[in-house]
Write a protein that holds these residues in place. Structure first.
Motif, PDB file in Angstrom:
ATOM      1  N   LEU A 179      30.670  39.040  26.892  1.00 48.81           N
ATOM      2  CA  LEU A 179      30.816  38.483  28.226  1.00 48.81           C
ATOM      3  C   LEU A 179      31.908  37.419  28.282  1.00 48.81           C
ATOM      4  N   VAL A 180      31.952  36.561  27.263  1.00 43.76           N
ATOM      5  CA  VAL A 180      32.961  35.495  27.251  1.00 43.76           C
ATOM      6  C   VAL A 180      34.362  36.075  27.128  1.00 43.76           C
ATOM      7  N   ALA A 181      34.545  37.026  26.209  1.00 46.65           N
ATOM      8  CA  ALA A 181      35.870  37.616  26.022  1.00 46.65           C
ATOM      9  C   ALA A 181      36.318  38.365  27.277  1.00 46.65           C
ATOM     10  N   GLY A 182      35.402  39.162  27.854  1.00 46.65           N
ATOM     11  CA  GLY A 182      35.765  39.916  29.066  1.00 46.65           C
ATOM     12  C   GLY A 182      36.079  39.019  30.245  1.00 46.65           C
ATOM     13  N   THR A 183      35.285  37.953  30.404  1.00 48.13           N
ATOM     14  CA  THR A 183      35.503  37.045  31.530  1.00 48.13           C
ATOM     15  C   THR A 183      36.813  36.277  31.369  1.00 48.13           C
ATOM     16  N   ARG A 184      37.080  35.785  30.173  1.00 49.32           N
ATOM     17  CA  ARG A 184      38.337  35.055  29.946  1.00 49.32           C
ATOM     18  C   ARG A 184      39.542  35.960  30.166  1.00 49.32           C
ATOM     19  N   TRP A 185      39.452  37.185  29.695  1.00 44.63           N
ATOM     20  CA  TRP A 185      40.560  38.136  29.902  1.00 44.63           C
ATOM     21  C   TRP A 185      40.806  38.338  31.387  1.00 44.63           C
ATOM     22  N   TYR A 186      39.724  38.469  32.148  1.00 41.60           N
ATOM     23  CA  TYR A 186      39.840  38.719  33.594  1.00 41.60           C
ATOM     24  C   TYR A 186      40.390  37.493  34.325  1.00 41.60           C
ATOM     25  N   LEU A 187      39.840  36.326  34.032  1.00 46.51           N
ATOM     26  CA  LEU A 187      40.237  35.119  34.759  1.00 46.51           C
ATOM     27  C   LEU A 187      41.692  34.755  34.522  1.00 46.51           C
ATOM     28  N   ARG A 188      42.191  35.037  33.316  1.00 45.50           N
ATOM     29  CA  ARG A 188      43.597  34.709  33.025  1.00 45.50           C
ATOM     30  C   ARG A 188      44.547  35.515  33.902  1.00 45.50           C
ATOM     31  N   ARG A 189      44.110  36.638  34.416  1.00 47.47           N
ATOM     32  CA  ARG A 189      44.998  37.532  35.171  1.00 47.47           C
ATOM     33  C   ARG A 189      44.658  37.621  36.655  1.00 47.47           C
ATOM     34  N   ALA A 190      43.398  37.341  37.006  1.00 41.57           N
ATOM     35  CA  ALA A 190      42.945  37.631  38.375  1.00 41.57           C
ATOM     36  C   ALA A 190      43.609  36.732  39.415  1.00 41.57           C
ATOM     37  N   THR A 191      43.686  35.412  39.162  1.00 40.58           N
ATOM     38  CA  THR A 191      44.213  34.509  40.188  1.00 40.58           C
ATOM     39  C   THR A 191      45.647  34.863  40.553  1.00 40.58           C
ATOM     40  N   ALA A 192      46.489  35.035  39.522  1.00 41.64           N
ATOM     41  CA  ALA A 192      47.884  35.400  39.792  1.00 41.64           C
ATOM     42  C   ALA A 192      47.972  36.752  40.488  1.00 41.64           C
ATOM     43  N   GLY A 193      47.094  37.678  40.118  1.00 41.95           N
ATOM     44  CA  GLY A 193      47.101  38.996  40.745  1.00 41.95           C
ATOM     45  C   GLY A 193      46.756  38.928  42.221  1.00 41.95           C
ATOM     46  N   TYR A 194      45.752  38.147  42.573  1.00 40.26           N
ATOM     47  CA  TYR A 194      45.356  38.045  43.982  1.00 40.26           C
ATOM     48  C   TYR A 194      46.384  37.251  44.791  1.00 40.26           C
ATOM     49  N   LEU A 195      47.047  36.285  44.171  1.00 41.27           N
ATOM     50  CA  LEU A 195      48.116  35.578  44.878  1.00 41.27           C
ATOM     51  C   LEU A 195      49.273  36.524  45.189  1.00 41.27           C
ATOM     52  N   ARG A 196      49.614  37.399  44.223  1.00 39.59           N
ATOM     53  CA  ARG A 196      50.670  38.388  44.481  1.00 39.59           C
ATOM     54  C   ARG A 196      50.237  39.356  45.573  1.00 39.59           C
ATOM     55  N   GLU A 197      48.966  39.733  45.566  1.00 43.75           N
ATOM     56  CA  GLU A 197      48.462  40.653  46.584  1.00 43.75           C
ATOM     57  C   GLU A 197      48.582  40.034  47.975  1.00 43.75           C
ATOM     58  N   ASN A 198      48.198  38.769  48.110  1.00 44.56           N
ATOM     59  CA  ASN A 198      48.283  38.104  49.412  1.00 44.56           C
ATOM     60  C   ASN A 198      49.735  37.905  49.850  1.00 44.56           C
ATOM     61  N   ALA A 199      50.603  37.558  48.883  1.00 50.98           N
ATOM     62  CA  ALA A 199      52.017  37.384  49.218  1.00 50.98           C
ATOM     63  C   ALA A 199      52.637  38.699  49.684  1.00 50.98           C
ATOM     64  N   ALA A 200      52.261  39.799  49.033  1.00 50.91           N
ATOM     65  CA  ALA A 200      52.772  41.114  49.440  1.00 50.91           C
ATOM     66  C   ALA A 200      52.289  41.474  50.839  1.00 50.91           C
ATOM     67  N   TYR A 201      51.061  41.111  51.149  1.00 54.23           N
ATOM     68  CA  TYR A 201      50.543  41.366  52.493  1.00 54.23           C
ATOM     69  C   TYR A 201      51.299  40.540  53.531  1.00 54.23           C
ATOM     70  N   SER A 202      51.681  39.317  53.143  1.00 57.33           N
ATOM     71  CA  SER A 202      52.486  38.484  54.044  1.00 57.33           C
ATOM     72  C   SER A 202      53.817  39.156  54.358  1.00 57.33           C
ATOM     73  N   ASP A 203      54.435  39.773  53.341  1.00 56.68           N
ATOM     74  CA  ASP A 203      55.712  40.461  53.556  1.00 56.68           C
ATOM     75  C   ASP A 203      55.545  41.616  54.535  1.00 56.68           C
ATOM     76  N   ILE A 204      54.435  42.350  54.410  1.00 59.60           N
ATOM     77  CA  ILE A 204      54.196  43.453  55.337  1.00 59.60           C
ATOM     78  C   ILE A 204      54.062  42.929  56.760  1.00 59.60           C
ATOM     79  N   THR A 205      53.267  41.880  56.939  1.00 57.81           N
ATOM     80  CA  THR A 205      53.075  41.294  58.272  1.00 57.81           C
ATOM     81  C   THR A 205      54.388  40.798  58.847  1.00 57.81           C
ATOM     82  N   ASP A 206      55.175  40.133  58.008  1.00 56.13           N
ATOM     83  CA  ASP A 206      56.450  39.593  58.460  1.00 56.13           C
ATOM     84  C   ASP A 206      57.389  40.718  58.896  1.00 56.13           C
TER      85      ASP A 206
END
Length: 602
Positions: A179-206
């Motif tokens: 659980l610790v290894a899987g969670t750490r692996w996920y958390l290291r990547r998830a925040t940046a991934g969701y920020l890119r997802e939201n930024a890409a959505y902003s480009d579509i809206t714009d």
């Protein structure tokens, strides 16, 4: 390409979350207490069932089976009631927090400098005010309470497991590394991934917003293919960003599923071996297995909502990033214009040109400005209107008139040089103080949903009806406002009584009259009104604004004819400056403009 608004870092998000928690200590304590009691009530069942199994296995006929069953039922009912109360308390807390977040976000949006909004474009701002607020709403109302429930419940279950028998905790530890290894692996990547997802959505809206707003231009210039290509590229980037976060979930969820199922199996197998060795009783193994099974639900809930927390965290970072980021302030005026050495002269304090301070004098000195690095649109412009002067700025389209007007209004910051009021850098002033000095009115006007009175008096809520009517009279708007169904109480804006573009422009000018700044920058402020009415309006305004500095940017040269001085802007420079008659006599650029607009007569 638009420049995205800033995004708060992880430390800022955590600090803000702690601040929110400290604002509602009572509600948070109540919610946690109720969840804790509900979790404690749920722990009684396995313990009682373990005691029942132990008694039966030992052949103890005195075991009160009926009482134990009734007690288990009682605890289940108590847990259900407590859980309902806990959910209600969590929902109320979530709504309070969400309301505070929305109010603060609106405050941040309204405090943004216009230049920042223009650089960011509409797409990023719209995405933050819609998609990010919606995502954060779900997180605050659902993910945060559910996570709290999971953490509290898991803590109580582990505590109960320890009380049953410390040895029986060991099998549960097998899943911890997974659980610790899987969670750490996920958390290291998830925040940046969701920020890119939201930024890409902003480009579509714009991109879609630009395409819709400029559809006629796009069609006239036959640029449909280019706009489609832009939209397709934006969608591809958004698809790639969403596919990445989906890939993270397809790895993370199966790993965690294994991680929290393993403890049940190992507790049963290892507990059976411990029982055969005589280290634990059968009742302890039963209770421990049930607790391990009971641990699945909060851990599953925690991991399921962890993904939602990452989405909410990314949205919160984007909302906190809208924290009124101001343009960098220019160099301090006193450093740029050092006072001469020696004894200070007697008399009132004066600015860099020796003019007395406190008179609200606006001055631009040697200002250079560029929208893009290396491409200056203003080159060393100096313009110092006299207090109370009416100054007209004229020149060909694209010469830099509006840009200079925005500099004088504090919307933009000069790359070199400084714009000051009373010797103080304009862009260094707080927004509320800045607008008491200088106000900008452009061709673009917005009619807010509300009454006509509210639309005018929004700049001074304490204004009386008489004040509002006087402001409307100053802009020649009383005729049509008195003709409205409910007069000043008529609801206008979206869904209300429709107003023409010219009427909306008059409302904006009435707000300006009521705001009463000492300096006004009018950028084509009467362009939507027919020339004859515009001339009458400007004369009315001139009478009302007597004694105030007015900088009027216009293509209609009657504004220049009525001004005290005229500044001719060409290629980002002021090429001529002086009274109308004097500039005509010179026979330069202004004289050419006047003849082309008005004919040979002056």
């Amino acid at each position: 390409m638009a420049t995205a608004l800033p995004v708060a870092n992880a430390a800022q998000v955590r600090r803000y979350a702690r601040t929110l928690a400290r604002r509602h200590p009572g509600a948070l304590t109540t919610a946690l207490a109720l969840h804790g009691l509900a979790a404690a009530a749920g722990l009684a069942g396995p313990r009682l069932l373990g005691a029942l199994v132990e008694g039966v296995s030992q052949g103890d006929r005195s075991t009160p089976v009926d009482q134990i069953v009734l007690a288990i039922v009682g605890f289940v009912v108590a847990q259900s009631v407590l859980l309902r109360l806990a959910h209600i308390a969590s929902a109320r807390l979530g709504e309070r927090v969400l309301a505070a977040l929305r109010e603060e976000f609106v405050d941040r949006i309204l405090a943004l400098p216009l230049a920042t909004v223009e650089r960011a474009g509409t797409g990023d701002l719209l995405t933050r005010t819609s998609r990010d607020v919606s995502a954060l709403s779900r997180t605050v109302r659902l993910a945060v309470p559910e996570t709290l429930i999971a953490v509290v419940t898991a803590g109580f279950v582990l505590g109960a497991l320890l009380l049953v028998g410390p040895l029986l905790v060991l099998p549960c530890l097998v899943a911890v590394p997974v659980l610790v290894a899987g969670t750490r692996w996920y958390l290291r990547r998830a925040t940046a991934g969701y920020l890119r997802e939201n930024a890409a959505y902003s480009d579509i809206t714009d991109g879609i917003s630009e395409t819709v707003e400029g559809s006629r231009t796009t069609e006239a210039l036959r640029q449909e293919a280019r706009r489609r290509a832009r939209t397709d590229a934006d969608i591809r980037r958004s698809y790639a960003a969403e596919r990445y976060t989906l890939w993270l979930r397809t790895i993370f969820f199966p790993v965690t599923e294994i991680g929290y199922l393993v403890p049940v199996v190992t507790t049963l197998v290892v507990g059976g071996w411990f029982y055969l060795e005589g280290w634990v009783s059968l009742g302890q193994v039963t209770a421990a297995t049930l607790y391990a099974q009971q641990l699945i639900e909060p851990v599953d809930r925690l991991l399921a909502w962890l993904d939602e927390l990452q989405i909410g965290g990314a949205s919160l970072a984007r909302l906190l990033g809208v924290a009124a980021p101001a343009d960098p302030a220019p160099a301090d005026f006193a450093l740029a214009n050092p006072a001469p050495t020696g004894a200070a002269p007697a008399g009132p304090a004066r600015d860099g040109t020796g003019y007395p301070l406190g008179t609200g004098r606006l001055a631009a000195r040697d200002v250079t400005f560029a929208y893009r690095e290396g491409r200056d649109v203003l080159h060393g412009v100096t313009l110092v209107p006299e207090p109370g002067e009416r100054l007209a700025m004229v020149g060909p389209s694209g010469a830099g008139k509006s840009t200079l007007g925005r500099l004088l209004a504090g919307v933009h910051t000069a790359r070199l040089g400084a714009v000051t009021v009373d010797g103080r850098p304009l862009t260094g002033l707080p927004l509320t103080e800045l607008r008491r000095h200088v106000a900008l009115v452009t061709q673009e006007h917005h009619v807010f949903i509300g009454t006509l009175r509210e639309n005018v008096a929004m700049v001074r809520p304490s204004a009386t009806d008489a004040d509002v009517r006087a402001a409307l009279a100053a802009v020649d708007a009383l005729d049509w406002t008195d003709a409205l169904p409910d007069g000043l109480a008529t609801v206008v804006g979206a869904g209300g009584h429709p107003l023409t573009a010219a009427q909306a422009q008059q409302l904006a000018l009435a707000r300006l009259v009521l705001a009463d700044p000492h300096t006004l920058v009018l950028d084509e402020a009467t362009s939507l009104i027919d020339p004859r009415a515009a001339r009458r309006l400007e004369r009315s305004l001139a009478a009302v604004l007597e004694g105030r500095t007015v900088i009027a940017i216009a293509h209609r040269l009657f504004s220049a004819h009525d001004a005290d001085r005229v500044a001719v802007v060409e290629d980002g420079r002021i090429t001529e400056l002086g009274p109308h008659a004097e500039l005509l006599a010179r026979g330069g650029s202004y004289a050419d403009l006047w003849r082309s607009w008005h004919g040979p007569r002056s």
